[in-house]
Design an enzyme around this catalytic site. Structure first.
Site, PDB file in Angstrom:
ATOM      1  N   ARG A 262     -11.664  -1.405  12.010  1.00  0.00           N
ATOM      2  CA  ARG A 262     -12.340  -2.118  10.913  1.00  0.00           C
ATOM      3  C   ARG A 262     -12.862  -3.436  11.474  1.00  0.00           C
ATOM      4  NH1 ARG A 262      -8.948  -1.591   5.299  1.00  0.00           N
ATOM      5  NH2 ARG A 262      -8.180   0.538   5.604  1.00  0.00           N
TER       6      ARG A 262
ATOM      7  N   LYS B  90      10.278  -4.101  -5.235  1.00  0.00           N
ATOM      8  CA  LYS B  90       8.855  -3.801  -5.412  1.00  0.00           C
ATOM      9  C   LYS B  90       8.490  -3.778  -6.884  1.00  0.00           C
ATOM     10  CE  LYS B  90       8.548  -0.824  -1.338  1.00  0.00           C
ATOM     11  NZ  LYS B  90       8.099   0.488  -0.823  1.00  0.00           N
TER      12      LYS B  90
ATOM     13  N   ARG C  90      -7.699   7.441  -4.791  1.00  0.00           N
ATOM     14  CA  ARG C  90      -9.096   7.094  -4.552  1.00  0.00           C
ATOM     15  C   ARG C  90      -9.535   7.603  -3.177  1.00  0.00           C
ATOM     16  NH1 ARG C  90      -5.813   2.756  -3.083  1.00  0.00           N
ATOM     17  NH2 ARG C  90      -6.025   2.277  -0.872  1.00  0.00           N
TER      18      ARG C  90
ATOM     19  N   GLU D 169       3.865   6.030  -1.856  1.00  0.00           N
ATOM     20  CA  GLU D 169       3.007   6.006  -3.034  1.00  0.00           C
ATOM     21  C   GLU D 169       1.830   6.931  -2.808  1.00  0.00           C
ATOM     22  OE1 GLU D 169       0.566   1.947  -2.792  1.00  0.00           O
ATOM     23  OE2 GLU D 169       2.680   1.603  -2.470  1.00  0.00           O
TER      24      GLU D 169
ATOM     25  N   ASN E   8      -2.322   7.193  -3.244  1.00  0.00           N
ATOM     26  CA  ASN E   8      -3.566   6.484  -3.526  1.00  0.00           C
ATOM     27  C   ASN E   8      -4.551   7.478  -4.120  1.00  0.00           C
ATOM     28  OD1 ASN E   8      -2.531   4.079  -2.395  1.00  0.00           O
ATOM     29  ND2 ASN E   8      -2.942   4.897  -0.374  1.00  0.00           N
TER      30      ASN E   8
ATOM     31  N   GLY F  52       1.603  -2.828  -0.899  1.00  0.00           N
ATOM     32  CA  GLY F  52       2.363  -3.902  -0.268  1.00  0.00           C
ATOM     33  C   GLY F  52       2.339  -5.210  -1.036  1.00  0.00           C
TER      34      GLY F  52
ATOM     35  N   HIS G 286       3.481   3.890   9.355  1.00  0.00           N
ATOM     36  CA  HIS G 286       2.802   4.198   8.103  1.00  0.00           C
ATOM     37  C   HIS G 286       1.937   5.432   8.361  1.00  0.00           C
ATOM     38  CE1 HIS G 286       0.155   2.781   4.550  1.00  0.00           C
ATOM     39  NE2 HIS G 286      -0.309   3.939   4.955  1.00  0.00           N
TER      40      HIS G 286
ATOM     41  N   GLU H  29       1.063   8.516   0.798  1.00  0.00           N
ATOM     42  CA  GLU H  29       1.508   7.596   1.839  1.00  0.00           C
ATOM     43  C   GLU H  29       3.006   7.787   2.077  1.00  0.00           C
ATOM     44  OE1 GLU H  29      -0.003   3.603   0.858  1.00  0.00           O
ATOM     45  OE2 GLU H  29       1.942   2.917   1.588  1.00  0.00           O
TER      46      GLU H  29
HETATM   47  C1  MV4 Z   1       8.506  -0.288   2.492  1.00  0.00           C
HETATM   48  C2  MV4 Z   1       8.803  -0.697   3.798  1.00  0.00           C
HETATM   49  C3  MV4 Z   1      10.099  -0.571   4.236  1.00  0.00           C
HETATM   50  N1  MV4 Z   1      11.032  -0.086   3.411  1.00  0.00           N
HETATM   51  N2  MV4 Z   1       9.477   0.179   1.703  1.00  0.00           N
HETATM   52  C4  MV4 Z   1       3.914  -1.541   2.471  1.00  0.00           C
HETATM   53  C5  MV4 Z   1       2.793  -0.883   1.771  1.00  0.00           C
HETATM   54  C6  MV4 Z   1       3.394  -0.157   0.644  1.00  0.00           C
HETATM   55  N3  MV4 Z   1       2.701   1.046   0.354  1.00  0.00           N
HETATM   56  C7  MV4 Z   1       4.785   0.098   1.076  1.00  0.00           C
HETATM   57  N4  MV4 Z   1       5.044  -0.795   2.166  1.00  0.00           N
HETATM   58  C8  MV4 Z   1       6.257  -0.812   2.756  1.00  0.00           C
HETATM   59  N5  MV4 Z   1       7.264  -0.350   1.997  1.00  0.00           N
HETATM   60  C9  MV4 Z   1      10.721   0.284   2.162  1.00  0.00           C
HETATM   61  N6  MV4 Z   1      11.676   0.744   1.362  1.00  0.00           N
HETATM   62  C10 MV4 Z   1       7.766  -1.172   4.593  1.00  0.00           C
HETATM   63  C11 MV4 Z   1       6.497  -1.259   4.062  1.00  0.00           C
HETATM   64  C12 MV4 Z   1       5.499  -1.775   4.937  1.00  0.00           C
HETATM   65  C13 MV4 Z   1       5.505  -3.120   5.348  1.00  0.00           C
HETATM   66  C14 MV4 Z   1       6.443  -4.016   4.906  1.00  0.00           C
HETATM   67  C15 MV4 Z   1       6.441  -5.340   5.346  1.00  0.00           C
HETATM   68  C16 MV4 Z   1       5.451  -5.769   6.243  1.00  0.00           C
HETATM   69  C17 MV4 Z   1       4.499  -4.889   6.681  1.00  0.00           C
HETATM   70  C18 MV4 Z   1       4.513  -3.557   6.252  1.00  0.00           C
HETATM   71  C19 MV4 Z   1       3.550  -2.686   6.705  1.00  0.00           C
HETATM   72  C20 MV4 Z   1       3.563  -1.380   6.281  1.00  0.00           C
HETATM   73  C21 MV4 Z   1       4.540  -0.933   5.403  1.00  0.00           C
END
Ligand code: MV4
Length: 446
Positions: free
Chosen positions: A338, A158, A292, A288, A290, A165, A208, A275
């Site tokens: 939405r 990341k 806002r 993370e 947010n 994301g 989530h 989150e």
């Molecule tokens: C991740 C994860 C799995 N493992 N991190 C997506 C939004 C951002 N705030 C963090 N996200 C994710 N982080 C780890 N270590 C899965 C997501 C994730 C995601 C990833 C791939 C496809 C769709 C997703 C939807 C929600 C969260």
């Protein structure tokens, strides 16, 4: 309290903020691009200032024009809404330096949470669970490989300056790492102007779940429970609800306390959201924060009865939070769909003129929108045209109410995602609460 607030946004959130201001007795200033001259936020505000042509870069992201508009109209504060300048640390700092109150946290807490590595470090200090991974930026590919082997594949790369994301790379094997690592750094540099990346264990099929917070400038922080935002497509949330079906009162307290501590650790003093990912063992991990107001805040308003935007404005004015944690009660169940001007199968944006418009109503139905009959949805901005929110005693009742409201909603002349939402509301897995962030991708495959 403020006498006048400038709203540096457009669309439904500009209307949402104007409504809160009116109820607080605050005068409002709308800003608009030339393409938005006929928009409702311009008509509903007390004053308006044109800040540039249609492209966001020259209007809603035009810091000089927005600050000038605030000074010209004697606005004491700027509400950035979501998107655009809402999480721009430099903009918050400029407001602070110009003596204009930025309705959001201090630029310092924004910066700490905006940098995902410094946010992870703050969580470690507070003992808040995070996924195994690096606590500093990863510079070289060899370092990346040895870290990934230590935490075990799959891993996710990341961008430290990313979020929501954007710019993430999932890696399943050492062989795939060098390429993914180089691409992630290049995309981070191109997208955020900062190549720094970090590595985490990849959590498969998580939910989530995010916690809504309210904080004031006197050190008080409360949480308003959680939202489940797992129904998303390419990191665009489509359906959100509160409460989350898998959160027990004990887990809610644990996650809520963790979110409050996360906010306190960076001196947070506004409305905000922490989150988390919740894994298949119901363990939660900080992702993370947010800093806002979020698109999906209404579901929390419906189950708590609290006007989050109103409290955010009061807090920015220096007033004390009116609620203690014990005052917060979650009542019933709320769902938000939405509704986008998009093809309901391909999700390709379909802007254009609305030729007939009728909104649903009745008990427990809320429509946060800015469109009207004969309004032309513009191609320059995001495709959200309306948020349909329902509230009922139970989740099953809320789903039935949503189906009823979707059936009542008439938006002719453009394609919308209403048919998509009708399909989800009739989906067995969704109805049973059996879904995670991979739900939509799997549904397409079936
Ligand atoms: C991740 C994860 C799995 N493992 N991190 C997506 C939004 C951002 N705030 C963090 N996200 C994710 N982080 C780890 N270590 C899965 C997501 C994730 C995601 C990833 C791939 C496809 C769709 C997703 C939807 C929600 C969260």
């Amino acid at each position: 309290m403020f006498h006048k607030i400038l709203i540096a946004n457009r669309g439904e959130i500009a209307l949402r903020i104007i409504r809160a201001c009116k109820e607080l007795g605050i005068k409002t200033v709308a800003v608009y691009s030339t393409a938005d001259a006929d928009s409702l936020h311009v008509k509903l505000a007390d004053e308006s200032v044109c800040i540039g042509p249609a492209p966001s870069m020259q209007s809603y992201l035009n810091v000089n024009a927005i600050i000038s508009a605030a000074e010209l109209t004697d606005s004491e504060a700027i509400h950035p809404g979501y998107g655009f300048l809402a999480e721009n640390t430099a903009f918050a700092e400029i407001c602070e330096n110009c003596g204009i109150t930025f309705i959001g946290p201090s630029s310092e807490s924004m910066r700490l949470m905006g940098d995902k590595i410094s946010a992870r470090q703050a969580m470690i200090k507070e003992g808040i669970p995070i996924l195994p991974g690096t606590t500093d930026g990863v510079q070289g590919v060899n370092e990346a490989i040895s870290i990934a082997k230590k935490i075990g594949f799959p891993v996710i790369i990341k961008a430290s300056a990313g979020g929501g994301g954007r710019g993430m790379k999932i890696v399943h094997s050492p062989a795939a790492l060098p390429n993914a690592f180089a691409t992630a750094r290049a995309e981070a540099q191109a997208g955020f102007g900062n190549p720094e990346v970090y590595i985490e264990k990849y959590c498969q099929q998580p939910r989530h779940v995010e916690i809504q917070l309210l904080a004031d400038k006197h050190g008080n922080v409360v949480h308003l429970g959680e939202r489940d935002c797992s129904i998303q497509r390419r990191h665009q949330k489509l359906i959100e609800e509160s409460p989350c079906t898998l959160i027990t009162p004990d887990l809610r307290k644990e996650m809520g306390d963790a979110a409050v501590r996360a906010a306190k650790s960076v001196g947070y003093n506004s409305a905000g959201t922490v989150e988390f990912l919740v894994d298949t063992d119901n363990k939660f991990y900080f992702m993370e924060m947010n800093t806002r107001i979020q698109v999906e805040h209404p579901v929390t308003e419906m189950v708590t009865g609290i006007d989050i935007v109103r409290e955010q404005i009061r807090s920015a004015a220096g007033l004390k939070l009116r609620y203690k944690q014990g005052d917060i009660k979650i009542k019933g169940h709320a769902i938000e769909c939405r509704i986008n001007a998009e093809d309901p199968i391909s999700f390709i944006p379909c802007p254009g003129k609305i030729t007939s418009y009728h909104t649903p109503g009745g008990l427990g139905v809320r429509v946060d929108s800015f469109v009207y009959d004969q309004y032309t949805v513009l191609p320059h901005y995001d495709s959200l045209v309306s948020k349909l929110i329902v509230h009922a005693e139970t989740r099953d009742d809320a789903i039935r109410r949503m189906i009823r409201a979707l059936d009542e909603y008439i938006i002719d002349g453009i394609k919308t995602t209403i048919p998509f939402h009708k399909r989800i509301m009739a989906n067995k897995e969704f109805i049973e609460g059996h879904f995670d962030t991979g739900f939509l991708e799997r549904m397409v495959l079936k």
